[in-house]
Design a protein around this motif. Sequence first.
Motif, mmCIF file in Angstrom:
data_model
loop_
_atom_site.group_PDB
_atom_site.id
_atom_site.type_symbol
_atom_site.label_atom_id
_atom_site.label_comp_id
_atom_site.label_asym_id
_atom_site.label_seq_id
_atom_site.Cartn_x
_atom_site.Cartn_y
_atom_site.Cartn_z
ATOM 1 N N CYS A 89 35.250 30.953 156.382
ATOM 2 C CA CYS A 89 35.031 30.997 154.935
ATOM 3 C C CYS A 89 33.622 30.537 154.571
ATOM 4 O O CYS A 89 33.020 31.044 153.607
ATOM 5 C CB CYS A 89 36.069 30.137 154.234
ATOM 6 S SG CYS A 89 37.741 30.822 154.346
ATOM 7 N N SER A 90 33.114 29.606 155.344
ATOM 8 C CA SER A 90 31.726 29.178 155.120
ATOM 9 C C SER A 90 30.777 30.348 155.370
ATOM 10 O O SER A 90 29.799 30.540 154.639
ATOM 11 C CB SER A 90 31.398 28.010 156.039
ATOM 12 O OG SER A 90 30.044 27.637 155.925
ATOM 13 N N MET A 91 31.070 31.133 156.387
ATOM 14 C CA MET A 91 30.259 32.316 156.668
ATOM 15 C C MET A 91 30.363 33.334 155.535
ATOM 16 O O MET A 91 29.360 33.904 155.087
ATOM 17 C CB MET A 91 30.723 32.944 157.985
ATOM 18 C CG MET A 91 30.073 34.262 158.342
ATOM 19 S SD MET A 91 31.002 35.725 157.756
ATOM 20 C CE MET A 91 32.430 35.676 158.804
ATOM 21 N N ALA B 12 41.485 31.826 149.077
ATOM 22 C CA ALA B 12 41.504 31.963 147.617
ATOM 23 C C ALA B 12 40.146 31.610 147.021
ATOM 24 O O ALA B 12 39.662 32.271 146.098
ATOM 25 C CB ALA B 12 42.597 31.064 147.036
ATOM 26 N N SER B 13 39.535 30.585 147.576
ATOM 27 C CA SER B 13 38.205 30.191 147.110
ATOM 28 C C SER B 13 37.193 31.308 147.334
ATOM 29 O O SER B 13 36.357 31.591 146.465
ATOM 30 C CB SER B 13 37.772 28.914 147.823
ATOM 31 O OG SER B 13 36.454 28.563 147.480
ATOM 32 N N ILE B 14 37.300 31.963 148.489
ATOM 33 C CA ILE B 14 36.379 33.066 148.793
ATOM 34 C C ILE B 14 36.618 34.240 147.842
ATOM 35 O O ILE B 14 35.677 34.877 147.365
ATOM 36 C CB ILE B 14 36.550 33.503 150.259
ATOM 37 C CG1 ILE B 14 36.095 32.387 151.194
ATOM 38 C CG2 ILE B 14 35.782 34.787 150.547
ATOM 39 C CD1 ILE B 14 34.637 32.017 151.048
ATOM 40 N N LEU B 15 37.880 34.537 147.537
ATOM 41 C CA LEU B 15 38.191 35.667 146.663
ATOM 42 C C LEU B 15 37.584 35.471 145.271
ATOM 43 O O LEU B 15 37.175 36.442 144.613
ATOM 44 C CB LEU B 15 39.700 35.840 146.552
ATOM 45 C CG LEU B 15 40.431 36.292 147.821
ATOM 46 C CD1 LEU B 15 41.930 36.377 147.585
ATOM 47 C CD2 LEU B 15 39.901 37.638 148.300
ATOM 48 N N MET B 16 37.512 34.236 144.834
ATOM 49 C CA MET B 16 36.960 33.975 143.505
ATOM 50 C C MET B 16 35.442 33.904 143.506
ATOM 51 O O MET B 16 34.806 34.205 142.497
ATOM 52 C CB MET B 16 37.536 32.659 142.962
ATOM 53 C CG MET B 16 39.032 32.733 142.654
ATOM 54 S SD MET B 16 39.692 31.225 141.908
ATOM 55 C CE MET B 16 39.592 30.092 143.296
ATOM 56 N N ASP B 17 34.850 33.524 144.631
ATOM 57 C CA ASP B 17 33.398 33.319 144.677
ATOM 58 C C ASP B 17 32.631 34.530 145.215
ATOM 59 O O ASP B 17 31.504 34.780 144.786
ATOM 60 C CB ASP B 17 33.071 32.107 145.545
ATOM 61 C CG ASP B 17 33.622 30.820 144.952
ATOM 62 O OD1 ASP B 17 33.898 30.806 143.737
ATOM 63 O OD2 ASP B 17 33.793 29.842 145.709
ATOM 64 N N SER B 18 33.230 35.269 146.151
ATOM 65 C CA SER B 18 32.492 36.344 146.811
ATOM 66 C C SER B 18 32.565 37.628 146.000
ATOM 67 O O SER B 18 33.661 38.076 145.615
ATOM 68 C CB SER B 18 33.063 36.581 148.215
ATOM 69 O OG SER B 18 32.453 37.708 148.807
#
Length: 1028
Positions: A781-783, A810-816
């Motif tokens: 997820c950091s990548m 979920a964090s990636i879905l909202m940020d990426s």
Amino acid sequence: MASPFFSDFGLMWYLEELKKKEFMKFKELLKQETSHLGLKQIPWAEVKRASREELASLLLKHYEEQQAWDVTFRVFQRIDRGDLCERATRESTGAWGCGGTWLLTARLASGLADTTKAIHFGVGMTLEVISGSREGEIQQCLAKESIATIHKHFYENITQEKSKYLELLFTSKKPGKPSHTVLLKGNQGIGKTTFLTKLMLAWSKGLIYQDRFSYVFYLCCQELKQLPATSLAELITSAWPDTSAPVSEILAHPEKLLFVVDSFEELGCNLREPECELCRDWVEARPPRLLLSSLLRRKMVPECSLLVTVDLKAGQGLEDRLEDPDIRMLRGFHDSDIKLCICSVFQDVHRATEAFSIIQSNEQFLALCRLPVLCWLVCTALKHETDRGKGAARTCQRTTALYSSFLFNLFTPRTADSPGWQGQAQLHGLCSLAVQGMWTDCFMFGDKDLGRNGIGGSDVPALLELRILLRCQGSEPSYKLLHSSVQEFCTALFYLLKSPGHHPHPAMGGTQDLLLIFLEKSRAPWVFLGCFLFGLLHERERQRLAAFFGFQLCSEVKQQLYQCLQCLGKARNRHGKIIYLALFYSLFEMQEEAFVSQAMGLMQELTFSILNKTDLEVSAYCLKHCSNLRKLGFSVQGVFKEEEKGHSSVGLPVGGPDLRTAEAWMPPWTPPARCPCTCPSQGDRQTRLQSWRGPVCSVLTNKELLQTLQVKDSTLSESAVTTLFNQLKQPNCLLQNLLINSVTVHCESWLLFEVFTHNPNLKHLNLTSTSLCRNDVKFLCSMLSHPACNVVELVLINCKLTADDCKAFASILMDSRKLKQLNLASNYLKKGVRTLCKALCHPDCALQLLVRRKDTPVLHIAWVSGEIYTESTLALCYLSDWCWDYLAEVLLTSKSLVHLDLSTNTLRDEGLKVLCEALRYPACRLQALCLMQCSITAGGCGDLAEVLTSNGNLRSLQLGGNHVGDAGVKLLCGALAQPSCHLENLGVASPLEGAPRAPLRVSGFSGGTEQQDAQAPETFFPPLRDSS
């Protein structure tokens, strides 16, 4: 002796062990012993002036093979050289299996009336063995019938240590459950028959299975197939020494019986015969094939124990048709056995050391030497080259060159530089015979077969004497070549001597047909054929062939091979059938850079497996010539071992094969022999890394067209991983798709994910079946959140993800804003779905495709509104009833989600109703919905029909594997006829087990949109549309 060819050279080897005075004494006693045995005398003048080698030839010229050994052993005993007898029997047993053991047994049985154990061989052959207390009686019998083979069996020192390995044969892997069926697999010539002989003799001496087996019956399939219809009782009676066998008494305790079935593949039986053809009564006559099938399938004497030997390739799948078998595998020669064989061939210490060094430095030669027959062939070929002063290390660098040396020197007299016309004609006849056998799957030939291929009656004794042709057991005269690989070599040679159209047999195929069959491996016995065909095109081999036959060979073969490879490069439908490693080995044998470059330039997609150092080297050799490569897939196992211990690993394979079912098991028969040879170190780590770093990994940076790389089913050391990932980071690496599937990587996982922050070209990452721990998910997820990462598709099927991991995603879905497709199929998500749904409802979520299924491992492509979405039916997300409300909210809220796959989750009509309420709204932008195997009935089709007429965005609906019935289909078809329905693709296959799945393109309805099926863009995966 045990070997059909060991005797030719073995006599000479052991005569050369005699000192000068012993040799003269041997000659003097030879006359007495031949007279005692009633043999015809060899003229004394010839014996007197004969050298050791010449005397061995005289013995084999005047006497049958067994007679020659009989008299030799008797003389050895009289001159106090019994050690040579013991050594000969030990080395022949360790080196070559005895296929005709039963031939010696009838002689011994007549002298032993009082017996406690009985081993029955074949038809009418019985070996009665008594316990050690009557060893004197055995020696008296041997004094009368001094056969080398009997000597070998009774004086073989079967120690307690060796016996314990034999005892393990019927030790089941399941505690508390005895093993009743053992399948012993091994390559041809590996020593399966010799192993059986040792086991039966150990039992007869009281060393093993004393309380378990009262009778052991040996069945030779090669002889059985020549019999007419017979019964088990008749077989037992015919093998019994007396006129009447106590069959009823024997079969009264079937649990005390062991049936040993040797060379099962010879019978041509696949154990698939209808049960109505089998027999249960042991007095009922059946053809041998059905009789044996009845025994092995336990329709007859079901309580008995079975030991079956089968060729490694011919036995594939046989274990599935036996009842709970334990699989054992014979590995073949150890290094000590190879040394022993070399020292027997090379009497000079220096030359033996040099030969062993050549073999050890060439893994292909070393692999050949694991088979006893081929070990002798390799040693003989090296000796021929050394004797002629040509330098074996220079002339025998490839397998083809080794076989060429063996065969051509065999037909060339020692004192001549070239063969005579008769030798040329005999080899030509063997080539014609071999090619007929390869195309008709025949490896045994009768007199008529020999005659039709130009081998006359006068040629047969000469070929038998050369031991290139061997006599088979049986009532009718039949023959076979020394080894199936020799037959393959002669077949390849035939194509360079003549056009296949010149052969009279109608089954003959052309050069291109041969290459296709070889590369597809559709015929199991074709192991070396393609390699030999390419190898004979090497310039040095062509010169050798022209010198041997005295004329230029066929010049069209190379062009025909190239034309075949051209067709393969264009035929995309054949890609999955081709074993590209077989092509690599063939081109490696040829060693012609220009042709290799042309051939590999034709290949756009390659998939292969690397299992050892040689695989790596030949793959590297060919990969550097791939100028048009677009897709590359490979697996690596057992190559990089040095650094695997002491390092953490990521990517433990999920659901891999259980190798315990094919446990490697090879008892150490031959103790380490004293040999002057020194064993070089195993493998060269730097060489392997150089091959890996060079042509294999560098292909990622020097092939501009390469777009996809898949590494699967692999174990990579830290050095190998670092090299691979460093190449992926390079700016000139234009790769777009990276698939790491079922891979064990001995390094920190961040090394992999760091690649995506350095290479902006990588857009698709697939980690299917690669286990990810919590820290791995954090690194991933950091990548994904790194600004330099351009990943748009992430596939994490069967990665052992949990509900806790969903928070990170979920964090990636909202940020990426880059990630468009996420596949979390076959993971134990459960409550984690709630977290994902909340993220999907976020206005910044850009995800377009979400897959969460549980199903079978099949990949397919769905065509939706002109875009390709890669999805997987390998899923197991354990979604519960409460999930549907959250997903319904996603459907109403998300502005980006256009494809949702919930297949093989227990949705039911109730859950479907919840989703349909959201799907009816115009705000729902979903274009593709996959609900295969979701327990939907006709009741749910009513809700779906309303969706089809109210939602103009939906273009694809997949309902395969649901019990919708005719009523449900009728409801759906009614909706399809409405003008407001815009559906283009509907799949409604019934859930019939094994039913084929195919796409259904919906068009022609009054409200439907007519369009032609478009050709989907190429993907790395085989396309499979949904069921219809």
